[in-house]
Write a protein that holds these residues in place. Structure first.
Motif, PDB file in Angstrom:
ATOM      1  N   LEU A 167       0.855  -1.182   0.000  1.00 62.12           N
ATOM      2  CA  LEU A 167       0.000   0.000   0.000  1.00 62.12           C
ATOM      3  C   LEU A 167       0.892   1.233   0.000  1.00 62.12           C
ATOM      4  N   VAL A 168       0.746   2.061  -1.014  1.00 61.22           N
ATOM      5  CA  VAL A 168       1.571   3.262  -1.181  1.00 61.22           C
ATOM      6  C   VAL A 168       0.687   4.489  -0.999  1.00 61.22           C
ATOM      7  N   ILE A 169       0.981   5.277   0.036  1.00 64.38           N
ATOM      8  CA  ILE A 169       0.185   6.466   0.349  1.00 64.38           C
ATOM      9  C   ILE A 169       0.999   7.703   0.027  1.00 64.38           C
ATOM     10  N   ARG A 170       0.409   8.597  -0.741  1.00 71.29           N
ATOM     11  CA  ARG A 170       1.026   9.885  -1.074  1.00 71.29           C
ATOM     12  C   ARG A 170       0.010  10.965  -0.758  1.00 71.29           C
ATOM     13  N   GLY A 171       0.236  11.711   0.327  1.00 70.17           N
ATOM     14  CA  GLY A 171      -0.738  12.714   0.720  1.00 70.17           C
ATOM     15  C   GLY A 171      -2.059  12.053   1.071  1.00 70.17           C
ATOM     16  N   ASP A 172      -3.125  12.492   0.419  1.00 68.40           N
ATOM     17  CA  ASP A 172      -4.452  11.945   0.680  1.00 68.40           C
ATOM     18  C   ASP A 172      -4.797  10.786  -0.246  1.00 68.40           C
TER      19      ASP A 172
END
Length: 402
Positions: A258-263
């Motif tokens: 799972l790759v989260i960038r900001g929102d």
């Protein structure tokens, strides 16, 4: 923080003063606040508690955003707390599985419990440290009876334990203590010394839907066969491995990144480790997989989705002749390949007017900071230098971020 400091902090006067101080972003600002409060007649203990907490609230903004100014922290509790954006994904998984009540065993200052309650779940939060449990109770107070905090050991408050007759828990969130106890300086302990033990945690996960938060470098050979293992990165940092069991584990998924960038977030999933992609000669582009993809061993699947190959069978770089726009990898356009000789590299950089240089490395024993000093950088242009081993040779790839 000890109980005396907590008692000082949890007074109307201290909480009012804390709100009035607002953010304290530097040592100089903290010193001025101390002088101002001491001049106003406040005791050293009062001033230390209030100013120290103001500094922690300021630091907490990176993890908790707009919630930070109404929360209380310990230094260790803040460092170990889940970022709110990541915790929100945990809560989303619980809701998607139809869970209505979560037991958060080892809740710390309440980061994940805050997200669970915010998502409309009922939460029973437990922590073995009395001060930490009190802070969690303060942080969760806005949710009223929907968020209960208990002081005690996870084993004694787990659903089905001899001292817990509650039958309403539908899932468990478990964050075993992976560091020595304390509120400031703590040290990592081996997996054999986690509290509660992993054997106990894994046994619990076999009978109750459970999410177990672990460090991203946890031994993959120690992951139980029947769970979903999800590695999570947030804004470029791999922050955790979560093992999901029961209805919280998705059908057919045993590996996930799972790759989260900001929102925004993106995810790669697979039923098992991906097979490696074929090895290719360096093409026009080099791609660096996100750390979560590397940890989950899904590099092969990513490579095939990008029509790319491995630069080396043992090095986590991909290469292709076409650019790639993927949330799972950073891409670089190759300028040229140089010998890993500082004099040659320095001359090339000087000729190109490159004075701002990002240095990355993989598979080579080089300290980028020391290597940078040998290059005498000057100029207004920017580039990336990738130091890498391919086979038995070392290369310096001069490239531009795409």
């Amino acid at each position: 923080m000890d109980m005396a400091e907590l008692t000082t902090l949890l007074t109307p006067e201290a909480l009012r003063m804390l709100d009035e101080l607002g953010p304290i972003e530097s040592t100089d600002a903290a010193a001025k606040a101390v002088m101002r409060l001491r001049s106003a007649g406040h005791s050293p203990a009062f001033v230390s508690a209030v100013v120290g907490q103001a500094r922690l609230r300021t630091k907490a903004t990176a993890k908790f955003g707009e919630f930070a100014p109404r929360m209380l922290f310990t230094r260790a509790g803040l460092e170990q707390a889940t970022r709110l954006g990541v915790a929100a994904r945990h809560a989303g998984r619980m809701r998607s599985a139809g869970v209505g009540h979560v037991s958060d065993l080892g809740c710390g200052i309440g980061g994940d419990a805050l997200a669970f309650a915010g998502a409309g779940l009922r939460v029973t939060a437990v922590d073995a440290d009395e001060v930490t449990a009190a802070l969690a109770a303060f942080n969760l107070a806005p949710f009223g009876s929907d968020a209960e905090v208990r002081h005690g050991f996870a084993q004694d408050h787990a659903p089905g334990s001899s001292t817990n007759s509650e039958t309403g828990t539908e899932a468990v969130w478990l964050d075993p203590a992976r560091r020595t106890s304390g509120h400031s300086e703590t040290k990592r302990v081996s997996a054999d010394d986690y509290s509660p033990s992993l054997d106990w945690a894994f046994a619990l996960a076999e009978r109750i839907p459970t999410g177990i938060k672990l460090g991203p470098a946890h031994d993959r050979d120690a992951i139980p066969a029947g769970v979903e293992a999800q590695w999570v990165s947030a804004d470029g940092d791999v922050v955790e491995l979560v093992l999901w069991s029961g209805i919280l584990a998705r059908e057919g998924v045993r590996r996930a990144a799972l790759v989260i960038r900001g929102d925004r977030s993106h995810e790669l999933t697979a039923p098992a480790d991906a097979e490696d992609a074929e090895v290719r000669e360096l093409g026009a582009y080099l791609h660096e997989p996100d750390g979560a993809v590397i940890r989950a061993r899904l590099i092969g699947d990513l490579a095939r989705s990008l029509d790319a190959g491995m630069l080396d069978p043992h090095i986590a770089y991909l290469t292709s002749d076409a650019p790639a726009d993927s949330p799972f990898a950073a891409s670089f356009r190759v300028r040229e390949v140089l010998p890993m000789n500082p004099k040659v590299i320095g001359a090339t950089l000087k000729k190109a007017g490159i004075g701002r240089l990002e240095i990355k490395k993989r598979g080579v024993d080089v300290d980028p900071a020391v290597f940078r000093k040998k290059l005498a950088l000057r100029g207004a242009e920017a580039a990336t230098l990738i130091l890498v081993r391919v086979g038995d040779k070392r290369h310096a790839i001069l490239a531009d971020r795409v």
